[in-house]
Design an enzyme around this catalytic site. Structure first.
Site, PDB file in Angstrom:
ATOM      1  N   ASN A 158       0.758  -1.379  -0.049  1.00 42.41           N
ATOM      2  CA  ASN A 158      -0.092  -0.053  -0.110  1.00 42.41           C
ATOM      3  C   ASN A 158       0.812   1.580  -0.159  1.00 42.41           C
ATOM      4  O   ASN A 158       0.475   2.337  -0.445  1.00 42.41           O
ATOM      5  CB  ASN A 158      -0.983  -0.059   1.024  1.00 42.41           C
ATOM      6  CG  ASN A 158      -0.409   0.081   2.529  1.00 42.41           C
ATOM      7  OD1 ASN A 158       0.660  -0.437   2.622  1.00 42.41           O
ATOM      8  ND2 ASN A 158      -1.231   0.007   3.420  1.00 42.41           N
ATOM      9  N   GLU A 256       4.809  -4.558  12.625  1.00 42.13           N
ATOM     10  CA  GLU A 256       3.933  -3.248  12.352  1.00 42.13           C
ATOM     11  C   GLU A 256       2.575  -3.651  11.567  1.00 42.13           C
ATOM     12  O   GLU A 256       3.050  -4.260  10.318  1.00 42.13           O
ATOM     13  CB  GLU A 256       4.550  -2.202  11.692  1.00 42.13           C
ATOM     14  CG  GLU A 256       5.928  -1.757  12.372  1.00 42.13           C
ATOM     15  CD  GLU A 256       5.835  -1.431  13.761  1.00 42.13           C
ATOM     16  OE1 GLU A 256       4.472  -0.963  14.026  1.00 42.13           O
ATOM     17  OE2 GLU A 256       6.970  -1.373  14.747  1.00 42.13           O
ATOM     18  N   CYS A 290      -3.015   1.397   6.867  1.00 38.66           N
ATOM     19  CA  CYS A 290      -3.209   0.843   8.248  1.00 38.66           C
ATOM     20  C   CYS A 290      -3.771   1.860   9.206  1.00 38.66           C
ATOM     21  O   CYS A 290      -4.547   1.424  10.069  1.00 38.66           O
ATOM     22  CB  CYS A 290      -1.961   0.509   8.685  1.00 38.66           C
ATOM     23  SG  CYS A 290      -0.555   1.553   8.820  1.00 38.66           S
TER      24      CYS A 290
HETATM   25  P1  NAD Z   1      -0.053  -9.235   3.880  1.00 40.84           P
HETATM   26  O1  NAD Z   1       0.376  -9.512   5.493  1.00 40.84           O
HETATM   27  O2  NAD Z   1      -0.904 -10.041   3.195  1.00 40.84           O
HETATM   28  O3  NAD Z   1       1.357  -9.004   3.191  1.00 40.84           O
HETATM   29  C1  NAD Z   1       2.467  -8.129   3.626  1.00 40.84           C
HETATM   30  C2  NAD Z   1       3.820  -8.892   3.238  1.00 40.84           C
HETATM   31  O4  NAD Z   1       3.909 -10.220   3.886  1.00 40.84           O
HETATM   32  C3  NAD Z   1       3.817  -9.099   1.577  1.00 40.84           C
HETATM   33  O5  NAD Z   1       5.030  -8.894   1.209  1.00 40.84           O
HETATM   34  C4  NAD Z   1       3.569 -10.632   1.470  1.00 40.84           C
HETATM   35  O6  NAD Z   1       3.960 -11.211   0.353  1.00 40.84           O
HETATM   36  C5  NAD Z   1       4.156 -11.234   2.591  1.00 40.84           C
HETATM   37  N1  NAD Z   1       3.783 -12.531   3.334  1.00 40.84           N
HETATM   38  C6  NAD Z   1       2.490 -13.048   3.196  1.00 40.84           C
HETATM   39  N2  NAD Z   1       2.500 -14.182   3.888  1.00 40.84           N
HETATM   40  C7  NAD Z   1       3.526 -14.301   4.389  1.00 40.84           C
HETATM   41  C8  NAD Z   1       4.196 -15.419   5.156  1.00 40.84           C
HETATM   42  N3  NAD Z   1       3.548 -16.300   5.269  1.00 40.84           N
HETATM   43  N4  NAD Z   1       5.540 -15.446   5.534  1.00 40.84           N
HETATM   44  C9  NAD Z   1       6.154 -14.092   5.203  1.00 40.84           C
HETATM   45  N5  NAD Z   1       5.664 -13.211   4.605  1.00 40.84           N
HETATM   46  C10 NAD Z   1       4.533 -13.081   4.163  1.00 40.84           C
HETATM   47  O7  NAD Z   1      -0.469  -7.621   4.093  1.00 40.84           O
HETATM   48  P2  NAD Z   1      -1.203  -6.697   2.793  1.00 40.84           P
HETATM   49  O8  NAD Z   1      -2.670  -7.177   2.521  1.00 40.84           O
HETATM   50  O9  NAD Z   1      -0.124  -6.751   1.633  1.00 40.84           O
HETATM   51  O10 NAD Z   1      -1.126  -5.270   3.441  1.00 40.84           O
HETATM   52  C11 NAD Z   1      -2.254  -4.625   4.131  1.00 40.84           C
HETATM   53  C12 NAD Z   1      -1.731  -5.053   5.628  1.00 40.84           C
HETATM   54  O11 NAD Z   1      -0.807  -4.392   6.253  1.00 40.84           O
HETATM   55  C13 NAD Z   1      -3.320  -4.197   6.394  1.00 40.84           C
HETATM   56  O12 NAD Z   1      -3.482  -5.028   7.585  1.00 40.84           O
HETATM   57  C14 NAD Z   1      -2.390  -3.049   7.032  1.00 40.84           C
HETATM   58  O13 NAD Z   1      -3.073  -2.363   8.153  1.00 40.84           O
HETATM   59  C15 NAD Z   1      -1.086  -3.434   7.227  1.00 40.84           C
HETATM   60  N6  NAD Z   1      -0.211  -2.065   7.428  1.00 40.84           N
HETATM   61  C16 NAD Z   1       0.266  -2.061   8.444  1.00 40.84           C
HETATM   62  C17 NAD Z   1       1.304  -0.912   8.687  1.00 40.84           C
HETATM   63  C18 NAD Z   1       1.795  -0.406   9.921  1.00 40.84           C
HETATM   64  O14 NAD Z   1       2.845   0.364   9.857  1.00 40.84           O
HETATM   65  N7  NAD Z   1       1.488  -0.905  11.256  1.00 40.84           N
HETATM   66  C19 NAD Z   1       1.629  -0.061   7.295  1.00 40.84           C
HETATM   67  C20 NAD Z   1       0.988  -0.564   6.157  1.00 40.84           C
HETATM   68  C21 NAD Z   1       0.284  -1.681   6.211  1.00 40.84           C
END
Ligand code: NAD
Length: 489
Positions: A158, A256, A290
């Site tokens: 995002n 995070e 997020c």
């Molecule tokens: P996601 O958790 O699906 O994916 C994030 C990353 O993790 C991607 O690179 C993905 O390929 C990887 N991933 C997926 N499964 C994995 C596994 N089993 N092991 C290791 N890596 C893996 O998240 P998303 O849907 O891409 O992003 C949205 C989410 O991120 C929302 O929940 C949002 O709130 C959160 N977010 C948090 C912050 C923060 O700073 N707190 C910032 C931005 C987004």
């Protein structure tokens, strides 16, 4: 200076970056324009073997890098920031293409990323330890920060540029090697681009590896025994899984995660201003941040007027392809996510919520949606929607507002809007969230502030200029005596 990201497609076409551009062991990933659906190219993806090779090369390169003076490491980052800044326009356009961001978000993200890297560069010339007291006469004792070694940075799509930079820049300047795994939706602007920029900035070979891929690649990074720190930004579901695995391996993690953030609107506000804040907080980047305002908690005295004003704001916002025109909202990232937004709205309406605006979509282009009469048991209140939905829940008094705001396992951000700032402060003091803002919306990011989540929004770590040195290093206690110490044994 450098050519546009897409013109440089030949560099990353079917490649990963690991010392140099080379074919990855995993299947190629489509790089798409989210507004038009057009295929922009294909990038390589990394297998577990690629991860292992990158760790080995990273560990070797890291030892020399960590031995360099900190200011010299900072200089490389400063150059990278300057290159990024010089290419701001085309990089912002690439953020728009790969993530469906509106143009303004693309530009702000580049600006914030330049700031992240510049602030991180300064860590190279900050004190890196402290002189300690000692019980023993003649023993000098100090503590210093040492690099972790190899750090994995796993990011979501995002805000791919910003969220990668906030981890990889401080990790590098603290003397680590970095293995960056961008999300498959944004592998160029969240990955390949950093390889190009840092190479051009003079980062020694072997220190930054860009390993695109999905869950499998991420899992290989998390499980690799020689990776000492997993810096993960993403969903709570995946973060929890990573925490469990890394906990078993006794690895350091910074997680995070997601949020379901309350924006509390008290009864003394300027309704028009508060509606604008709510619209921005809930609809910016299609609600896919997020820190999005996921629950608008509005005092019952003004709830009717507020909902009406918010619906007016929502209906006035244009939705469309941000690469083509200056719209307020672009597309949702994918069909699965758009269908999930459909479900949340439909189920909440079945349970009694009222649709005041939006609720419809044309493919991935979702109209900004206002839901009134949302109660805590409904999905629109309980879940992180990650779509352009503003769910309104009313409260009768300040205690109820606090209870509703805290009625979630998440704890990322909360905000309070009020004319009476002292009253707002009293409420804010009782909110369980890593960031609390009074008279502003919830989507706030500044590198100078510690950014982290409470509850299931994080694991107690925080990014930012104040905390990064600790986050990306380990403490080492060092003592010295002029002669070998004598003991009774
Ligand atoms: P996601 O958790 O699906 O994916 C994030 C990353 O993790 C991607 O690179 C993905 O390929 C990887 N991933 C997926 N499964 C994995 C596994 N089993 N092991 C290791 N890596 C893996 O998240 P998303 O849907 O891409 O992003 C949205 C989410 O991120 C929302 O929940 C949002 O709130 C959160 N977010 C948090 C912050 C923060 O700073 N707190 C910032 C931005 C987004």
């Amino acid at each position: 200076m450098s050519k546009a990201v897409i013109e440089q497609a030949a560099v990353w076409q079917s490649k990963i970056f690991s010392g140099t551009w080379l074919p990855g062991g995993g299947p190629d990933l489509d790089v798409t324009d989210k507004g038009s659906g057009a295929l922009l190219g294909q990038i390589g993806s990394a297998s577990a073997e690629d991860v292992d090779r990158a760790v080995k090369r990273g560990s070797e390169a890291q030892r020399e890098w960590a031995a360099l003076p900190g200011p010299a490491r900072g200089d490389v980052l400063r150059k990278a920031a300057a290159i990024l800044e010089a290419r701001a326009g085309e990089i912002a356009a690439q953020i728009v293409r790969e993530t469906g961001s509106i143009r303004a978000k693309g530009h702000v993200e580049v600006r914030m990323t330049v700031r992240e890297i510049t602030e991180a560069a300064a860590l190279g010339s900050q004190p890196s330890g402290m002189i300690l007291a000692s019980e023993a006469p003649g023993r000098s004792s100090y503590a210093r920060r040492v690099a972790v070694g190899v750090v994995a940075v796993i990011t979501p799509w995002n805000s791919p540029l910003l969220l990668a930079s906030r981890a990889l820049a401080p990790a590098l300047v603290m003397g680590n090697a970095v293995l960056l795994k961008p999300d498959p939706h944004s592998p160029v602007v969240g990955g390949a681009l950093f390889a190009q920029i840092f190479e051009e900035a003079g980062l020694p070979e072997g220190l930054l590896h860009v390993l695109p891929g999905g869950a499998e690649t991420g899992d290989a990074l998390v499980r690799h025994p020689k990776i000492g720190l997993i810096s993960f930004t993403g969903s709570t579901k995946v973060g929890r899984k990573i925490g469990e695995i890394a906990g078993g391996l006794l690895k350091k993690t910074s997680l995070e995660l997601g949020g379901n953030n309350a924006l509390i609107v008290l009864d003394d506000v300027d309704i028009e201003a508060a509606a604008s804040v709510g619209a921005w907080g809930s609809f910016f980047h299609q609600g896919q941040i997020c820190m999005t305002s996921g629950r608008l908690l509005v005092h019952e005295k003004i709830a009717g007027a507020y909902a009406e004003a918010l619906a007016r704001h929502a209906s006035a916002l244009r939705v469309g392809d941000p690469s083509v025109s200056d719209v307020a909202l672009g597309p949702i990232i994918n069909e699965r996510q758009a269908a999930n937004v459909d479900r949340v709205i439909a189920q909440s309406c079945e349970q009694g919520a009222r649709l005041l605006a939006g609720g419809k979509r044309n493919g991935l282009f979702y109209e900004p949606t206002v839901l009134d009469g949302v109660r805590p048991s409904m999905p629109a209140f309980e879940e992180e929607i990650f779509g352009p939905v503003a769910p309104i829940t009313t409260f009768a008094n300040d205690e109820e507002a606090i209870a509703l705001a805290n009625q979630t396992d998440y704890g990322l951000v909360a905000a309070v809007l009020a004319k009476d700032v002292l009253r707002a402060r009293k409420i804010a003091d009782q909110l369980h969230a890593g960031s609390v803002h009074i008279n502003d919306q919830t989507i706030m990011h500044e590198v100078f502030a510690p950014m982290g989540g409470m509850g299931v929004s994080g694991n107690g770590s925080a990014y930012g200029a104040l905390t990064n040195a600790d986050q990306f290093s380990e403490w080492q206690w060092v003592t010295t005596r002029a002669e070998i110490a004598r003991y009774p044994f």
